[in-house]
Design an enzyme around this catalytic site. Structure first.
Site, PDB file in Angstrom:
ATOM      1  N   HIS A  37       0.843  -1.207   0.000  1.00 32.25           N
ATOM      2  CA  HIS A  37       0.000   0.000   0.000  1.00 32.25           C
ATOM      3  C   HIS A  37       0.877   1.256   0.000  1.00 32.25           C
ATOM      4  CE1 HIS A  37      -2.651  -2.942   2.302  1.00 32.25           C
ATOM      5  NE2 HIS A  37      -3.430  -2.614   1.285  1.00 32.25           N
ATOM      6  N   ASP A 150      -3.081  -7.307  -7.407  1.00 35.31           N
ATOM      7  CA  ASP A 150      -4.458  -7.654  -7.796  1.00 35.31           C
ATOM      8  C   ASP A 150      -4.635  -7.218  -9.250  1.00 35.31           C
ATOM      9  OD1 ASP A 150      -5.795  -8.201  -4.907  1.00 35.31           O
ATOM     10  OD2 ASP A 150      -4.384  -6.542  -4.779  1.00 35.31           O
TER      11      ASP A 150
HETATM   12  P1  AMP Z   1      -6.314  -3.930  -0.429  1.00 35.97           P
HETATM   13  O1  AMP Z   1      -6.181  -3.123   0.815  1.00 35.97           O
HETATM   14  O2  AMP Z   1      -5.828  -5.337  -0.288  1.00 35.97           O
HETATM   15  O3  AMP Z   1      -7.666  -3.813  -1.062  1.00 35.97           O
HETATM   16  O4  AMP Z   1      -5.306  -3.273  -1.475  1.00 35.97           O
HETATM   17  C1  AMP Z   1      -5.366  -1.910  -1.778  1.00 35.97           C
HETATM   18  C2  AMP Z   1      -4.449  -1.646  -2.948  1.00 35.97           C
HETATM   19  O5  AMP Z   1      -3.114  -2.017  -2.600  1.00 35.97           O
HETATM   20  C3  AMP Z   1      -4.819  -2.461  -4.196  1.00 35.97           C
HETATM   21  O6  AMP Z   1      -4.664  -1.662  -5.351  1.00 35.97           O
HETATM   22  C4  AMP Z   1      -3.814  -3.579  -4.161  1.00 35.97           C
HETATM   23  O7  AMP Z   1      -3.524  -4.121  -5.428  1.00 35.97           O
HETATM   24  C5  AMP Z   1      -2.606  -2.881  -3.595  1.00 35.97           C
HETATM   25  N1  AMP Z   1      -1.666  -3.854  -3.026  1.00 35.97           N
HETATM   26  C6  AMP Z   1      -1.941  -4.797  -2.100  1.00 35.97           C
HETATM   27  N2  AMP Z   1      -0.846  -5.558  -1.875  1.00 35.97           N
HETATM   28  C7  AMP Z   1       0.127  -5.098  -2.688  1.00 35.97           C
HETATM   29  C8  AMP Z   1       1.489  -5.468  -2.930  1.00 35.97           C
HETATM   30  N3  AMP Z   1       2.064  -6.491  -2.299  1.00 35.97           N
HETATM   31  N4  AMP Z   1       2.191  -4.765  -3.844  1.00 35.97           N
HETATM   32  C9  AMP Z   1       1.597  -3.729  -4.504  1.00 35.97           C
HETATM   33  N5  AMP Z   1       0.331  -3.337  -4.325  1.00 35.97           N
HETATM   34  C10 AMP Z   1      -0.404  -3.996  -3.432  1.00 35.97           C
END
Ligand code: AMP
Length: 280
Positions: A37, A150
């Protein structure tokens, strides 16, 4: 840094800033923030005058029996991380305010939501595109930042933005990994130490696929079989291992151009995803 709960209050602030000619970068998240994030937040920080992060565990993108109620919500820690990363606004709406009684309008990017995770999590991407469309309407950012972790979600959102004429640049940022290769995820906290060790097989299998491709292998079937054999006993269930065209996510039999190798599987009871983009 301001923490705002009310959609109307945030929209008013954003209108004011846009009138001043400021550019707004937006990072939607479900919180439990980690370096993945933070990489998006840093990118948004570099490229915009104002950075907005939303923290919202979106109930409508979880299926029955999924982890909505136990999803981690370390709010205090998230606020500290945002403050340190130079975030200007955290938007933390309450579910009942985004989905009031009688809510019944949904946004769906039909074609791209069907394969991969869409086939295994019915309604998931509809929940994602609906909440992202709502957040876009509230924040009205110039650019929004999504992680390649994702990948399908990012292309689904990009298509939704294009199809519905959102004048917002959708940027897809690289996957951030732990030292041992495991993709960072808020769900990694569910893993026992033994499961965490076994979770390495996801990125290991993708690295092996890369090596096969570099050595000239072009058969998707052979590459997928190799991935499945590396996942093997490390995972309790494979949801899918697939090789698709990067732009429209259609299945590839032979690799050519830009492809996405994507997989989803359960390690213990935790569902993990990973992917790699390859160019041949
Ligand atoms: P989430 O909180 O899991 O819904 O993720 C929020 C954003 O952070 C989304 O755009 C995810 O793709 C991105 N994200 C989550 N994990 C990663 C990671 N390991 N590397 C890059 N972006 C990430």
């Amino acid at each position: 840094m301001k923490v705002i709960v009310s959609a109307r209050a945030l929209a008013r602030e954003m209108d004011r800033l846009r009138r001043q000619g400021k550019t707004v970068g937006f990072v939607p998240t479900m919180g439990a923030l980690h370096d993945g994030h933070l990489s998006l937040i840093r990118r948004a920080r570099r490229k915009n005058n104002v950075v907005v992060v939303s923290i919202f565990v979106n109930p409508i993108q979880f299926g029955h029996g999924e982890d909505f109620t136990r999803y981690p919500r370390p709010v205090g820690r998230d606020k500290t991380l945002c403050l340190r990363a130079g975030v200007d606004y955290i938007f933390m709406p309450r579910p009942a305010s985004l989905y009031p009684k009688g809510f019944g309008t949904f946004v769906e990017a039909t074609e791209l939501s069907r394969p991969l995770c869409g086939a295994k999590r019915p309604g998931h991407f509809r929940g994602v595109t609906t909440v992202v469309a709502k957040l876009f309407n509230i924040v009205k950012p110039h650019a929004a930042y999504f992680g390649a972790k994702d990948y399908q979600q990012a292309v689904v959102v990009r298509r939704m933005a294009r199809d519905l004429n959102f004048d917002i640049k959708i940027e897809i940022c690289p996957i951030i990994r732990e030292r041992d290769g495991v993709a960072m995820s808020s769900r990694n906290v569910y893993l026992s130490p033994e499961e965490r060790r076994r979770a390495r097989s996801l990125s290991e299998s993708l690295r092996y696929a890369w090596k096969m491709i570099n050595k000239g292998e072009r058969s998707a079937q052979k590459i997928k079989a190799a991935i499945r054999s590396i996942l093997g006993k490390n995972v309790s269930k494979i949801d899918y291992v697939e090789i698709v065209r990067l732009d429209n996510l259609t299945v590839l039999k032979r690799l050519s151009g830009r492809a996405l190798i994507a997989l989803a599987c359960f390690v213990g009871r935790t569902r993990l995803i990973d992917n790699v983009v390859v160019k041949v």
